[in-house]
Design a protein around this motif. Structure first.
Motif, PDB file in Angstrom:
ATOM      1  N   VAL A  82       0.853  -1.190   0.000  1.00  0.00           N
ATOM      2  CA  VAL A  82       0.000   0.000   0.000  1.00  0.00           C
ATOM      3  C   VAL A  82       0.887   1.238   0.000  1.00  0.00           C
ATOM      4  O   VAL A  82       1.926   1.277   0.665  1.00  0.00           O
ATOM      5  CB  VAL A  82      -0.916   0.022   1.248  1.00  0.00           C
ATOM      6  N   LEU A  83       0.471   2.258  -0.737  1.00  0.00           N
ATOM      7  CA  LEU A  83       1.188   3.530  -0.764  1.00  0.00           C
ATOM      8  C   LEU A  83       0.512   4.508   0.182  1.00  0.00           C
ATOM      9  O   LEU A  83      -0.692   4.768   0.065  1.00  0.00           O
ATOM     10  CB  LEU A  83       1.205   4.105  -2.187  1.00  0.00           C
ATOM     11  N   ASP A  84       1.283   5.041   1.110  1.00  0.00           N
ATOM     12  CA  ASP A  84       0.786   6.015   2.082  1.00  0.00           C
ATOM     13  C   ASP A  84       1.339   7.382   1.691  1.00  0.00           C
ATOM     14  O   ASP A  84       2.512   7.675   1.931  1.00  0.00           O
ATOM     15  CB  ASP A  84       1.241   5.625   3.483  1.00  0.00           C
ATOM     16  N   LEU A 110      -1.106  -0.772  10.640  1.00  0.00           N
ATOM     17  CA  LEU A 110      -1.914  -1.014   9.453  1.00  0.00           C
ATOM     18  C   LEU A 110      -2.438   0.311   8.899  1.00  0.00           C
ATOM     19  O   LEU A 110      -2.816   1.207   9.642  1.00  0.00           O
ATOM     20  CB  LEU A 110      -3.087  -1.938   9.776  1.00  0.00           C
ATOM     21  N   SER A 111      -2.462   0.400   7.575  1.00  0.00           N
ATOM     22  CA  SER A 111      -2.983   1.580   6.902  1.00  0.00           C
ATOM     23  C   SER A 111      -4.508   1.566   6.927  1.00  0.00           C
ATOM     24  O   SER A 111      -5.129   0.599   7.372  1.00  0.00           O
ATOM     25  CB  SER A 111      -2.494   1.604   5.458  1.00  0.00           C
ATOM     26  N   LEU A 118       3.762   1.664   2.770  1.00  0.00           N
ATOM     27  CA  LEU A 118       5.022   2.351   2.544  1.00  0.00           C
ATOM     28  C   LEU A 118       4.757   3.849   2.605  1.00  0.00           C
ATOM     29  O   LEU A 118       3.991   4.379   1.795  1.00  0.00           O
ATOM     30  CB  LEU A 118       5.593   1.964   1.171  1.00  0.00           C
ATOM     31  N   LYS A 119       5.327   4.511   3.599  1.00  0.00           N
ATOM     32  CA  LYS A 119       5.210   5.978   3.725  1.00  0.00           C
ATOM     33  C   LYS A 119       6.094   6.590   2.653  1.00  0.00           C
ATOM     34  O   LYS A 119       7.319   6.476   2.701  1.00  0.00           O
ATOM     35  CB  LYS A 119       5.638   6.420   5.116  1.00  0.00           C
ATOM     36  N   ILE A 120       5.501   7.221   1.658  1.00  0.00           N
ATOM     37  CA  ILE A 120       6.230   7.681   0.478  1.00  0.00           C
ATOM     38  C   ILE A 120       7.044   8.929   0.767  1.00  0.00           C
ATOM     39  O   ILE A 120       6.550   9.898   1.326  1.00  0.00           O
ATOM     40  CB  ILE A 120       5.245   7.977  -0.677  1.00  0.00           C
ATOM     41  N   ARG A 121       8.313   8.868   0.353  1.00  0.00           N
ATOM     42  CA  ARG A 121       9.177  10.039   0.322  1.00  0.00           C
ATOM     43  C   ARG A 121       9.190  10.604  -1.099  1.00  0.00           C
ATOM     44  O   ARG A 121       9.014  11.781  -1.309  1.00  0.00           O
ATOM     45  CB  ARG A 121      10.584   9.695   0.801  1.00  0.00           C
ATOM     46  N   THR A 122       9.392   9.705  -2.100  1.00  0.00           N
ATOM     47  CA  THR A 122       9.333  10.110  -3.502  1.00  0.00           C
ATOM     48  C   THR A 122       8.625   9.028  -4.306  1.00  0.00           C
ATOM     49  O   THR A 122       8.676   7.853  -3.960  1.00  0.00           O
ATOM     50  CB  THR A 122      10.733  10.325  -4.133  1.00  0.00           C
TER      51      THR A 122
END
Length: 126
Positions: A82-84, A110-111, A118-122
């Motif tokens: 999952v993209l956060d 859990l999201s 995955l907590k997105i940086r880029t």
């Protein structure tokens, strides 16, 4: 006469190389960031600091966005994560787009989608 033909041929070749010919490569899209590093089409770092793969959505409305990083059996979370991130950041990339995502993973939390995220940086097109 022969010198004139050689000169004309050289001029025609230089024009084609300048982009006027049909062999010119298309310019990259200016709207999406494009990754510059060497990443496989599908994969991830051991610590999930980067993930590469295809964007998939949980439904047509796209409440949950994932990166499908593998189709092999035994991969964590069925080969997708999952993209956060802000919805606007992920919405730039259509379903099926190939991307490379960098970020951090905390698989203990859990999201909203009910899975680790995955907590997105880029996020960049691949």
């Amino acid at each position: 006469m022969r010198l004139w033909v050689v000169g004309l041929a050289a001029l025609a070749c230089s024009c084609a190389r300048d982009g006027a010919g049909t062999d010119a490569a298309p310019a990259p899209s200016a709207t999406l960031p494009i990754v510059a590093g060497d990443y496989p089409a599908f994969g991830h770092a051991p610590d999930f600091s980067w993930v590469s793969g295809r964007i998939v959505r949980s439904s047509p409305a796209g409440q949950c966005s994932f990166v499908q990083y593998s189709t092999h059996r035994g991969e964590p979370w069925g080969g997708r994560i999952v993209l956060d991130a802000a919805a606007d950041d992920v919405a730039l990339f259509p379903t099926g787009d190939m991307v490379v995502v960098t970020g951090s993973l905390d698989d203990r939390i859990l999201s909203a989608c009910g899975e680790p995220a995955l907590k997105i940086r880029t996020i960049q097109e691949h």
